[in-house]
Design an enzyme around this catalytic site. Structure first.
Site, PDB file in Angstrom:
ATOM      1  N   LYS A  47       2.491  39.726  -4.180  1.00  9.39           N
ATOM      2  CA  LYS A  47       0.968  39.539  -4.237  1.00  9.39           C
ATOM      3  C   LYS A  47       0.235  40.538  -3.993  1.00  9.39           C
ATOM      4  O   LYS A  47       0.881  41.410  -3.284  1.00  9.39           O
ATOM      5  CB  LYS A  47       0.252  37.951  -4.201  1.00  9.39           C
ATOM      6  N   LYS A  65       0.799  25.061  -3.749  1.00  5.54           N
ATOM      7  CA  LYS A  65      -0.271  24.476  -3.885  1.00  5.54           C
ATOM      8  C   LYS A  65       0.063  22.931  -3.421  1.00  5.54           C
ATOM      9  O   LYS A  65      -0.862  22.019  -4.326  1.00  5.54           O
ATOM     10  CB  LYS A  65      -1.351  25.036  -4.356  1.00  5.54           C
ATOM     11  N   ASP A  78      -2.621  37.320 -13.622  1.00  3.94           N
ATOM     12  CA  ASP A  78      -4.261  36.497 -12.253  1.00  3.94           C
ATOM     13  C   ASP A  78      -5.155  36.124 -13.206  1.00  3.94           C
ATOM     14  O   ASP A  78      -5.738  37.598 -13.042  1.00  3.94           O
ATOM     15  CB  ASP A  78      -3.976  37.005 -11.390  1.00  3.94           C
ATOM     16  N   GLU A 136       2.541  40.058  -8.809  1.00  6.63           N
ATOM     17  CA  GLU A 136       1.027  39.606  -9.290  1.00  6.63           C
ATOM     18  C   GLU A 136       0.196  41.096 -10.190  1.00  6.63           C
ATOM     19  O   GLU A 136       0.125  41.868  -9.689  1.00  6.63           O
ATOM     20  CB  GLU A 136       0.392  38.599  -8.376  1.00  6.63           C
ATOM     21  N   ARG A 183       1.150  -1.279   0.044  1.00  9.73           N
ATOM     22  CA  ARG A 183       0.365   0.210   0.148  1.00  9.73           C
ATOM     23  C   ARG A 183       0.810   0.960  -0.117  1.00  9.73           C
ATOM     24  O   ARG A 183       0.631   2.325  -1.097  1.00  9.73           O
ATOM     25  CB  ARG A 183      -0.743  -0.086   1.238  1.00  9.73           C
TER      26      ARG A 183
END
Length: 289
Positions: free
Chosen positions: A178, A146, A229, A208, A111
């Site tokens: 950002k 992410k 973006d 961004e 597994r």
């Protein structure tokens, strides 16, 4: 995907010293406090077996070294013989590797080995779906931060195997300014100037931008990369035209294999796709006797 050619550029494997702690921790998590109760109760200690790792659907193989380590860490006498290598294009029924040796260790490691192999092959397969879709354009598909905690470096490896490229690996290897950074700093100019003053000359700065007005300001100040973006296609084309080679352009915003070609056609250099790592569908691979 079945008509696409094999990936031409082999990706350098990750060193075993990087992989072993991850695989060892996964095995220990599974073994818990008493080991494999099921296998130890049913399978004689001297039983031998021969099994095969087999793909049950088409995709791109990634993570074979982690699967090998899972078996070998359980019992070094297990013989793990790869038939294919990471980056191989799989069809349903493709034989990936043959494992022979002590049955107990083989079943206990199964597994953990498949968890790594199926997940990373899913990441590589998802990446290839974008890379194949934009192959006739100049753009590259790239991943993001992410990622699943603890798996970032192997997920980013799987992205490379699938024909993609990596964005920054963490907060410490590049600057990405950002909207929240801009808001706290008091504006684009202030944010970029502070970033430039606060990092070394080897560190690239990406900003961004959501509008063409922000883009104009970024180009006036000067940055290495602009992250365009969630722009619609006409705005994206206008943005690439305004940049005109003065910075690397990167598009982002819910891009799929179906929409990637039209995004690439705008002339952007990079297409950032978060779901490659945070929501990758596993590739179905099994251990068959």
């Amino acid at each position: 995907m079945d008509s696409a050619p094999d990936l031409a550029m082999p990706v350098a494997p990750l060193p075993t010293i990087m992989l072993e702690p991850l695989v060892r921790a996964a095995l220990l998590e599974d073994l818990g406090r008493a080991g494999d109760l099921t296998t130890d109760a049913i399978v004689p200690v001297d039983a031998q077996a021969r099994t095969r790792l087999v793909a049950r659907q088409e995709g791109v193989l990634a993570g074979l070294d982690l699967a090998r380590l899972a078996f070998r860490l359980m019992d070094a006498s297990l013989d793990f013989r790869p038939v294919l290598a990471d980056g191989a294009r799989l069809q349903a029924g493709s034989e990936i590797a043959v494992i022979t040796g002590p049955a107990r260790a083989m079943l206990t490691a199964e597994r953990t080995a498949l968890n790594f192999l199926c997940h990373l092959s899913g990441v590589a397969t998802g990446t290839a779906s974008i890379a194949d879709a934009i192959r006739s354009y100049g753009a590259k598909v790239t991943c993001t931060r992410k990622t699943l905690p603890g798996l970032r470096f192997v997920q980013k490896y799987a992205v490379r195997v699938g024909g993609g490229s990596n964005h920054r690996h963490g907060l410490d290897d590049a600057v990405l300014i950002k909207d929240n950074h801009v808001a706290v700093a008091g504006g684009v100019r202030q944010a970029v100037q502070r970033a430039r003053a606060g990092v070394g000359h080897m560190v690239k700065i990406e900003l961004e931008v959501d509008t063409l007005e922000q883009l104009d300001e970024a180009l006036e100040i000067g940055v290495d990369v602009v992250l365009l973006d969630n722009m619609d296609l006409p705005t994206l084309r206008a943005a690439v035209s305004r940049v005109n080679g003065r910075a690397v352009t990167e598009a982002s915003g819910r891009i799929t294999p179906d929409t990637a070609p039209e995004v690439a056609a705008t002339g952007v250099d990079l297409i950032a796709v978060g779901w490659l790592t945070h929501s990758a569908r596993v590739l179905d691979i099994g251990l068959d006797s």
